[in-house]
Design an enzyme around this catalytic site. Structure first.
Site: not given
Length: 257
Positions: A37, A85
């Site tokens: 991340d 996503n």
């Protein structure tokens, strides 16, 4: 690079060597999951574009796997693209898919890793599906770290797919529904997960300071240890990795006992 940065880099390398020298390889996790991340925030902080952030994150992967191979890790699961996503704007998603495809092909060409896809293949563009299939076939014989590339992956979706696979398998074998219901257990569902024959993650590392699972390997991480690191993924260093291993080795895993 100024003198202060050079000295800081030298001190970090010396500290990393010290940590590594005290690392007990018998206590190293065999399977590490990584929630990589912070690519976009790293790019923003450095005044770069989002695409540059994703590229920098991709470039970190082989370096990270090299560290894993030095410390006897056997399986690594890299979360490259979640099902969520796909909701990102096309101007970000399209280049990101291209970068991820390059990662898959680079890992396969490296010759050190056995590449295995975890995720829903049907969600991915045909070209990505081809790259994944070719990577798995080309590396199936390699006796190195198994690298699970989690692309188009969601933890809830994996469990749903596992149950669907279990039901279809029973149907193909002519197993009556009542008999299947009686025989369903944790091990049966586990065998139908994307990681079916693999050990569950011992350690999950998440970078960027976020302290949540976001649906990562929900079934497999029931007894995993978590390590949350403040640094963004593109800036993740070997010393950060070694600290995670040291922290893991210091924990007493109770498995509910």
């Amino acid at each position: 690079m100024n003198l202060r940065d050079k000295l800081r880099g030298l001190l970090v390398r010396l500290y990393a060597r010290r940590v590594e020298g005290h690392l007990d390889h018998a206590q190293v996790p065999k399977h590490i999951g990584v929630i990589m991340d912070g690519n976009r925030r790293w790019a923003k902080a450095s005044g770069s574009s989002t695409v540059h952030g994703h590229r920098a994150g991709a470039e970190k992967i082989e370096e990270f796997l090299g560290w894993c191979s030095e410390t006897d890790v056997e399986v690594v699961t890299l979360w490259l693209l979640s099902t969520d996503n796909f909701d990102r704007p096309q101007e970000e998603l399209v280049p990101l898919l291209g970068i991820i495809e390059d990662v898959v092909r680079t890992l396969a060409a490296d010759g050190r890793w056995r590449v295995h896809h975890v995720g829903t293949l049907d969600l991915l563009p045909p070209q990505m599906q081809t790259a994944l299939k070719e990577a798995q076939e080309a590396t199936a014989h390699i006796d190195g770290i198994t690298v699970n590339v989690a692309i188009g992956y969601g933890g809830r979706q994996e469990i749903a797919d596992a149950v669907r696979s279990m039901l279809l398998d029973a149907h193909d074998r002519g197993v009556p529904m009542e008999e299947l219901a009686e025989s369903v257990d944790i091990d049966m569902i586990g065998r139908h997960l994307y990681t079916g024959a693999q050990p569950d993650p011992d350690l999950v590392i998440r970078t960027s300071g976020e302290q949540r699972l976001s649906g990562f390997m929900l079934w497999q991480t029931a007894h995993s240890e978590y390590y949350f690191c403040e640094v963004f993924w593109p800036a993740f260093r070997k010393v950060d990795f070694l600290r995670a291993l040291r922290d893991y080795a210091a924990r007493h895993r109770r498995y509910g006992g």
